[in-house]
Design an enzyme around this catalytic site. Structure first.
Site, PDB file in Angstrom:
ATOM      1  N   HIS A  11      -7.784   0.258  -6.691  1.00 18.33           N
ATOM      2  CA  HIS A  11      -7.102  -1.067  -6.476  1.00 18.33           C
ATOM      3  C   HIS A  11      -6.450  -0.858  -4.911  1.00 18.33           C
ATOM      4  O   HIS A  11      -6.072  -0.153  -4.291  1.00 18.33           O
ATOM      5  CB  HIS A  11      -6.168  -1.516  -7.449  1.00 18.33           C
ATOM      6  CG  HIS A  11      -4.904  -0.768  -7.730  1.00 18.33           C
ATOM      7  ND1 HIS A  11      -3.799  -1.045  -8.381  1.00 18.33           N
ATOM      8  CD2 HIS A  11      -4.638   0.679  -7.421  1.00 18.33           C
ATOM      9  CE1 HIS A  11      -3.044  -0.166  -8.338  1.00 18.33           C
ATOM     10  NE2 HIS A  11      -3.269   0.782  -7.617  1.00 18.33           N
ATOM     11  N   GLU A  12      -6.168  -2.397  -4.710  1.00 12.57           N
ATOM     12  CA  GLU A  12      -5.371  -2.453  -3.315  1.00 12.57           C
ATOM     13  C   GLU A  12      -6.452  -1.828  -2.189  1.00 12.57           C
ATOM     14  O   GLU A  12      -5.852  -1.404  -1.316  1.00 12.57           O
ATOM     15  CB  GLU A  12      -4.005  -1.818  -3.366  1.00 12.57           C
ATOM     16  CG  GLU A  12      -2.987  -2.521  -4.063  1.00 12.57           C
ATOM     17  CD  GLU A  12      -2.496  -3.776  -3.316  1.00 12.57           C
ATOM     18  OE1 GLU A  12      -2.704  -3.727  -2.004  1.00 12.57           O
ATOM     19  OE2 GLU A  12      -1.903  -4.727  -4.117  1.00 12.57           O
ATOM     20  N   GLY A  13      -7.753  -2.068  -2.367  1.00 14.98           N
ATOM     21  CA  GLY A  13      -8.572  -1.515  -1.295  1.00 14.98           C
ATOM     22  C   GLY A  13      -9.050  -0.145  -1.738  1.00 14.98           C
ATOM     23  O   GLY A  13      -8.112   0.942  -1.823  1.00 14.98           O
ATOM     24  N   ARG A  31       0.622  -1.389  -0.023  1.00 15.96           N
ATOM     25  CA  ARG A  31       0.034   0.060   0.114  1.00 15.96           C
ATOM     26  C   ARG A  31       0.729   1.337  -0.178  1.00 15.96           C
ATOM     27  O   ARG A  31       0.466   2.421  -0.674  1.00 15.96           O
ATOM     28  CB  ARG A  31      -1.036  -0.001   1.125  1.00 15.96           C
ATOM     29  CG  ARG A  31      -1.989  -1.077   0.852  1.00 15.96           C
ATOM     30  CD  ARG A  31      -3.289  -1.206   1.781  1.00 15.96           C
ATOM     31  NE  ARG A  31      -4.210  -2.102   1.138  1.00 15.96           N
ATOM     32  CZ  ARG A  31      -5.311  -2.632   1.882  1.00 15.96           C
ATOM     33  NH1 ARG A  31      -5.196  -2.304   3.281  1.00 15.96           N
ATOM     34  NH2 ARG A  31      -6.181  -3.395   1.227  1.00 15.96           N
TER      35      ARG A  31
END
Lengths: 600, 600
Positions: free
Chosen positions: A441-443, A298
């Site tokens: 993306h990635e949450g 992240r």
């Protein structure tokens, strides 16, 4: 070297003055490094970024990869750039010497990849995913898996992917259905469909190693029943040579608004006899293994967003200095010469906003990276625990703040360019399209908000949240002593106090049991919280700038003056909004939550 | 008819309840209309939009026009849709019966075009520009020009363009260089290069009529020396038949981020003997003529932005109702079924924000259109003057507010779709790209801010600004009497008061002579001012909704409840930001303005 990827003076300021990255050189792991070796790695990464990655960034957007006769076709420049990168060893920048790595501190290693992102996020994608997948194997795999797969990945011989999402379950990973059937030889056969697999197929490397989340037959439902598997596109023999093609098929490419250089694929596992896979780590611990790397992944997303904003700012700044357009407001003579755009107040405001966003975002991501090393190597367990907790707390902010504000910076860069900015003849519109992926993306923002407010703020009984607030207060106290910073410190204090009040009010609702209501505006909380954190980092930059002013070098003085202006801009233009957002949060409003579905 | 262009219940509410468009039917010009005839035109436009325009909106984005062998090639669906449109007579919706028009009120005529924009902004572009160019001839041209050109344009036989921008002079029109040389026969020969000419070349119509800004040989420098010319692509004989090709050459196409269906061209006038042109209106009065139509053109831009936001909202709403993903926050059982996205608080917040933006924006644009008719036809000179002044004041807001907030709505629509929203397999990413043009063309945010704060707020000694504030106060007073609206009224009052204070402070700086400082944050003023205006329009919608509640129709009740929620959302989530923005404006800050160039 002509480049508009980063202001190298700012990068040096951030690394060596603001975050004092040299302090991590006290750790045994970095004992062979010094400022020169760190800088050499950064210089090398910037050279590769500027010379090999940036020149074809537009090309891979205009001519995105295609799916032809079962193969992915793409521009040859991608392979060429990645081959140069492989040759530099930078793909193993963060790894240990014994794995062929450079053993660089996290901040420097992240930055090396970040420079590639700013230059060409599409081409960088293949390398970035490979590094992430290799890290996963190195953290959780067996020695044999590390040798047979990860080492070849870091050397660039194999590339890697992360296969999480399935068509019916986006953010809801607990619902994924791909199944893994145990085989007598200890391997597994996988059956299932994955979607949005970046770099899922290509001809850039000898092989592709997929890290796949799937369920064992005896798996409990939900997130507690997910295991991690290593599934090579082509099976790898014990001696490292390639064997048979595995049962992994490219079902199609997904066409995106931006980030077009990186293929986004649909992959089918086990259309025939099942895709051969190997368990990584323990059964049912797959999500935990994946999330173990999440903080660093992240930071990578946040930094990617920052770098797209940063290059946009540098392009806008150059354009504003060179393009002549219009006259000052008081100038009545239409035959007087036109002035550069930068002479117009609104252009200056937009440039300063961009500067505040992208340099603030860079400070934020590097702060995260510093904590990564503190968490791993600090002298005492207490220090490591504290760093780990602060990093956990800050991770949703690092992921999401840049992906809002540096995207906004890209929008402002378009606006500075006027009509030209909207055309594909100039690069800024692409940065804007590329960066729009990052809030997803990635949450998503929504997921990050729930993570921050639903978990991180209150974890360990709020200890790390309070520690962060103490650090912010300490900076405020220090800044008050400087006349140039006192007003900014005051504004940050108001914002931080307002958010502390909102946090308390929300926690009270949560304690009363209405968690849904308490979290209804978690995304707005995330945003306002992020503003406080970046306001803090700006005040810290202000402190360093005050110390640096008065240098005999006029360029240096201008640089520090710019830092102070950006600090002031952030305090005057951004922080007051936190106070009004905090009032809303404090009311724990449910206007949208309690509205009838049919009223939309 | 399945369509996701507009909520027809909302359109009826806005036209007949909120703005009471039937009140303009009292004017002689509209005496033959009634609600049924107005609605018939809207229904026709919506049918054409949904059936002929929407189906190929993605196609013209993916396969944008190309420049081949000196001609523009494009998808055949564009011509087919425009041919249907021509056949309906809607291109002359606002024109007088004697010109073959429908003589529709401005709000209805604007809305007919707006529906086409929401369906397919690229294909609509050709029609919209033609209407605008024809309007210009009808307003300023000779009788002969009207008959020979404008009538054929409104019938769709000829299309039109507006040629303002030149490569070296974007927003700075006073610097344009195209010259017009008088000929013995009373015509002119034009020489110069124009850029960003939308619809500048194509094969969709028999001819293209360019409305070109240029300078006469004796022209004074700057904006006072610009004249307007009519330059046909192919010369038109007295009997309306086509003559020789004129000296207007397509130099190339410009490739844009969005709005790809409408060609954006570079045109060269007079590469050989000079392009034959005819003066429209008086010498040196070209800019005034062009700006005469500006209010209506800018309502068109605002409405286009709203309609892109609106269709995005309807797509996101449908997706949120249908797509099942995740579980409620309290649900611990992972084997329980997934719920529709709309059950999640953050999705609801994003949907309600979109609703507040797009329905608020629609109310704003229709308010402008209502003033267009009042300005032209109201019973007394005083009323007409008042309407004209209010329209002038609101025009920069109508142009700019939707292009920020309805673009934000498009971003939220992407976010509701998650990863799918970022792909070109779903339409929302295109709306976002298309809408990003709107903050730029027809005057950037920066230009609109200077217009509002530098001219409009203080024109007629601030009379129209005060009149607007009085109207806002009157609505606040009315709303206070309703328990459901009192809190929203209070918030609007706080915001309006804060902005009144800021306006005073800025005017004082302007009066002291430092106009540059006074206007340094004009763009932020524009934004906050717009929020107050839209807050007012939401409170007015709230008043109508309170009146409508309690209907025996449950769908109607849900609709009014939705209006009240959106009104509350706007007051609680949007208006508090105005108060903090007003504090900044009140300080007449110059952080960016007074910063040294080299400190950026």
């Amino acid at each position: 070297m002509q480049q508009k990827i980063i202001n190298t003076r700012d990068l040096a300021f951030q690394l060596y003055e603001l975050h004092d990255v040299e302090q991590v050189l006290r750790f045994e792991r970095y004992s062979e490094h010094n400022r020169e070796t760190l800088q050499a790695a950064l210089d090398l990464a910037l050279k590769v970024a500027a010379e090999e990655f940036a020149p074809h960034a537009r090309l891979v957007d205009e001519e995105e990869p295609t799916f032809e006769n079962g193969r992915v076709e793409m521009r040859p420049e991608v392979r060429k750039a990645l081959d140069v990168l492989k040759g530099t060893g930078l793909m193993a920048a963060s790894q240990n010497y014994k794995r062929g790595g450079m053993q660089l501190p996290a901040a420097v290693a992240q930055m090396c990849v970040g420079l590639l992102k700013g230059a060409n996020v599409g081409t960088q994608g293949y390398a970035g995913l490979t590094i992430a997948a290799a890290n996963l194997i190195l953290a959780h795999g067996s020695e044999e898996q590390k040798t047979r797969y990860a080492d070849h990945m870091l050397a660039g011989r194999f590339f890697g992917t992360m296969c999480l999402t399935e068509p019916h379950a986006g953010s809801s990973l607990g619902d994924l259905r791909t199944r893994a059937e145990p085989q007598p030889d200890g391997s597994y056969r996988l059956f299932g469909n994955k979607i949005y697999i970046s770099g899922g197929d290509h001809e850039l490397s000898e092989n592709i190693i997929h890290m796949v989340l799937a369920r064992l037959p005896d798996a409990p439902p939900g997130v507690k029943g997910i295991s991690l598997f290593l599934v090579p596109k082509i099976l790898v023999n014990e001696d490292g040579s390639l064997g048979e093609r595995n049962d992994v098929a490219l079902a199609g490419l997904i066409h995106k608004m931006g980030y077009r250089g990186t293929t986004s694929t649909m992959l089918n596992f086990g259309e025939q006899q099942g895709a051969v896979g190997y368990l990584v780590g323990k059964p049912h611990q797959g999500l935990a293994a994946m999330f173990h790397m999440m903080n660093e992944a992240r930071i990578g997303v946040g930094l990617g967003s920052v770098m797209l904003g940063y290059t946009g700012y540098l392009h806008a700044l150059e354009y504003a200095r060179e393009r002549r357009q219009g006259r000052p407001i008081g100038e009545k003579d239409p035959s007087s010469p036109q002035v550069p755009l930068i002479r117009h107040a609104d252009i200056r405001r937009m440039l300063l906003a961009q500067k505040a966003y992208v340099e603030g975002g860079l400070a934020l991501c590097l702060q995260g990276a510093m904590l990564v090393d503190e968490k791993k190597f600090a002298e005492t367990g207490e220090k490591r625990e504290l760093a780990a907790g602060l990093l956990d707390l800050l991770t949703p902010v690092i992921k999401s703040w840049p992906s809002r504000y540096c995207l906004e910076a890209n929008s402002l860069a378009i606006q500075v360019h006027g009509g030209y900015g909207y055309t594909r003849e100039y690069p800024v519109e692409q940065f804007y399209r590329d960066n729009r992926l990052n809030p997803i993306h990635e949450g998503t923002h929504g997921i990050q908000g729930l993570d921050l407010l639903g978990r991180k703020v209150s974890m360990a009984d709020g200890r790390f949240y309070r520690e962060l607030m103490h650090r912010i207060e300490a900076t405020i106290g220090e800044a008050r002593a400087h006349s140039r910073l006192a007003a900014s410190a005051e504004r940050l204090e108001q914002a931080a106090r307002a958010m502390a009040g909102a946090t308390e009010a929300i926690n009270a609702v949560k304690a009363s049991g209405d968690k849904e209501k308490a979290l209804a505006n978690a995304t707005l909380y995330l945003d306002a919280f992020g503003q406080v954190v970046v306001g803090w980092l700006w005040l810290r930059q202000g402190l360093k700038a005050v110390a640096g002013l008065g240098s005999s070098d006029s360029q240096d003085n201008a640089f520090y003056e710019g830092k102070l202006r950006a600090c002031e801009y952030f305090a005057r233009y951004e922080l007051p909004g936190v106070v009004s957002a905090a009032e809303l949060l404090n009311a724990v409003d449910e206007t949208a939550l309690s509205m009838a579905d049919e009223a939309f």
